[in-house]
Write a protein that holds these residues in place. Structure first.
Motif, PDB file in Angstrom:
ATOM      1  N   ALA A  77      -8.582  -2.866   3.817  1.00 49.59           N
ATOM      2  CA  ALA A  77      -7.702  -3.609   2.917  1.00 49.59           C
ATOM      3  C   ALA A  77      -8.207  -3.634   1.474  1.00 49.59           C
ATOM      4  O   ALA A  77      -7.426  -3.830   0.540  1.00 49.59           O
ATOM      5  CB  ALA A  77      -7.516  -5.043   3.427  1.00 49.59           C
ATOM      6  N   ASP A  78      -9.520  -3.436   1.281  1.00 46.21           N
ATOM      7  CA  ASP A  78     -10.053  -3.433  -0.077  1.00 46.21           C
ATOM      8  C   ASP A  78      -9.824  -2.105  -0.778  1.00 46.21           C
ATOM      9  O   ASP A  78      -9.988  -2.001  -2.001  1.00 46.21           O
ATOM     10  CB  ASP A  78     -11.548  -3.750  -0.064  1.00 46.21           C
TER      11      ASP A  78
ATOM     12  N   ARG B 173      -9.091   5.429  -4.484  1.00 48.98           N
ATOM     13  CA  ARG B 173      -8.259   5.329  -3.280  1.00 48.98           C
ATOM     14  C   ARG B 173      -8.086   6.708  -2.630  1.00 48.98           C
ATOM     15  O   ARG B 173      -8.213   6.852  -1.407  1.00 48.98           O
ATOM     16  CB  ARG B 173      -6.900   4.740  -3.659  1.00 48.98           C
TER      17      ARG B 173
ATOM     18  N   TRP C 184      -4.525  -1.339  -0.400  1.00 47.26           N
ATOM     19  CA  TRP C 184      -4.125  -2.740  -0.508  1.00 47.26           C
ATOM     20  C   TRP C 184      -2.839  -3.034   0.261  1.00 47.26           C
ATOM     21  O   TRP C 184      -1.838  -2.309   0.103  1.00 47.26           O
ATOM     22  CB  TRP C 184      -3.908  -3.111  -1.965  1.00 47.26           C
TER      23      TRP C 184
ATOM     24  N   SER D  72      -0.878  -8.570  -0.591  1.00 44.15           N
ATOM     25  CA  SER D  72      -2.163  -9.135  -0.998  1.00 44.15           C
ATOM     26  C   SER D  72      -2.140  -9.405  -2.493  1.00 44.15           C
ATOM     27  O   SER D  72      -1.225  -8.973  -3.214  1.00 44.15           O
ATOM     28  CB  SER D  72      -3.298  -8.161  -0.662  1.00 44.15           C
TER      29      SER D  72
ATOM     30  N   ALA E  36      -4.056  -8.180  -4.878  1.00 42.86           N
ATOM     31  CA  ALA E  36      -4.128  -6.921  -5.625  1.00 42.86           C
ATOM     32  C   ALA E  36      -2.866  -6.106  -5.440  1.00 42.86           C
ATOM     33  O   ALA E  36      -2.332  -5.522  -6.392  1.00 42.86           O
ATOM     34  CB  ALA E  36      -5.348  -6.118  -5.184  1.00 42.86           C
ATOM     35  N   GLY E  37      -2.362  -6.045  -4.199  1.00 40.56           N
ATOM     36  CA  GLY E  37      -1.160  -5.261  -3.933  1.00 40.56           C
ATOM     37  C   GLY E  37       0.059  -5.810  -4.640  1.00 40.56           C
ATOM     38  O   GLY E  37       0.863  -5.049  -5.205  1.00 40.56           O
TER      39      GLY E  37
ATOM     40  N   GLN F  19      -1.297   2.760   0.729  1.00 38.10           N
ATOM     41  CA  GLN F  19      -1.272   1.306   0.808  1.00 38.10           C
ATOM     42  C   GLN F  19      -0.900   0.877   2.222  1.00 38.10           C
ATOM     43  O   GLN F  19      -0.683   1.704   3.093  1.00 38.10           O
ATOM     44  CB  GLN F  19      -0.263   0.731  -0.191  1.00 38.10           C
TER      45      GLN F  19
END
Length: 292
Positions: free
Chosen positions: A165-166, A85, A169, A173, A175-176, A257
């Motif tokens: 968004a991948d 990230r 996150w 979502s 994952a988030g 994020q």
């Protein structure tokens, strides 16, 4: 040394840094004249080193090199994608922002794992803020103004946000939300150990929130998932410097994020502004953010 060679060779310890490698990164003949650890005992999620350099022309006198941490926490950081990230943020986003971040000479991650290297500007013209003492009013105002510019830059840019968004996150979502759930579990664990001494400092209502946090957190995440913008994710005094003109420089984007910006604003104010100052000036600071 070609860009491909640099990407393949990602030194993970101070012993692996050498003149040829840093010369390839900087695109000029450079000699390393000294190395030292930075943030030793304070850096939780990485290892930081300062390389003192000797080179001609515009070669910087020093750079900061960031590599993964060693130890049990590495598995957790890998699981939440923290290193990838930050590499993506510095490589793809930071240069577009209306706020200052360190100049990045290199940001790369291994194709077959999570090893990474970031070589960045050594912010020698900037000063740190003591996290415990907190920011002054002028520093808080400058930080709030910068945060408004940062959040406003991506606010409402749905196509841009969807495209990232991948990597960054959205908090609601799959994952988030899973990551927020891990944070909630960590909070519950620490709260269980520290509730009694902390309870003496908190109101009954605040204690109730602590006791029920795991139950309340999903609603909190839903409420703060929008209007959506890109956020730093963990902006507090430890993760910014102030330059000679009093302007903030943001760094450490491992938690970047997508969420409602006001969550980050309150996190910054609550963790980094002294209680007496915040009590007197919180409304003014909130107004600055909204106006910005």
């Amino acid at each position: 040394m070609s860009g491909a060679d640099l990407d393949r060779r990602l030194p993970q310890s101070v012993e692996a840094f050498d003149d040829a490698w840093i010369s390839g990164v900087l695109g000029a003949e450079v000699r390393i004249t000294g190395t030292e650890g930075v943030g030793v005992g304070a850096a939780f999620a990485c290892q930081l080193f300062r390389l003192t350099l000797d080179g001609a022309g515009d070669t910087p006198a020093s750079v900061i090199v960031k590599v993964p941490v060693v130890g049990e926490v590495r598995a957790m950081l890998d699981a939440i994608g923290a290193y990838g990230r930050e590499v993506s943020f510095y490589r793809d986003v930071a240069g577009q922002l209306p706020v200052r971040t360190p100049h990045i000479h290199m940001a790369a991650q291994a194709q077959d794992g999570t090893d990474f290297v970031i070589v960045m500007e050594d912010l020698v013209d900037c000063a740190a803020v003591d996290q415990i003492a907190g920011m002054s009013l002028s520093q808080a105002e400058a930080a709030v103004d910068a945060l408004a510019r940062f959040h406003g830059w991506s606010w409402g840019r749905e196509e841009f946000l969807a495209g990232y968004a991948d990597r960054f996150w959205p908090v609601d979502s799959e994952a988030g939300a899973a990551l927020q759930g891990q944070y909630g579990q960590l909070f519950a664990h620490v709260w269980g150990m520290r509730r009694d001494p902390l309870g003496k400092l908190l109101s009954p209502k605040a204690q109730e929130v602590g006791d029920r946090y795991a139950e309340l957190q999903p609603q909190l995440v839903r409420e703060l998932s929008g209007p959506r913008c890109l956020t730093h994710g963990e902006l507090r005094a430890d993760n910014l410097f102030f330059d000679g003109g009093g302007q903030p420089v943001l760094f450490d984007f491992q938690a970047a994020q997508q969420e409602c910006g006001v969550r980050e604003l309150q996190y910054l104010l609550g963790t980094s502004v002294p209680e007496d100052l915040l009590g007197a000036d919180e409304e003014q600071l909130l107004g600055r953010y909204v106006d910005g």
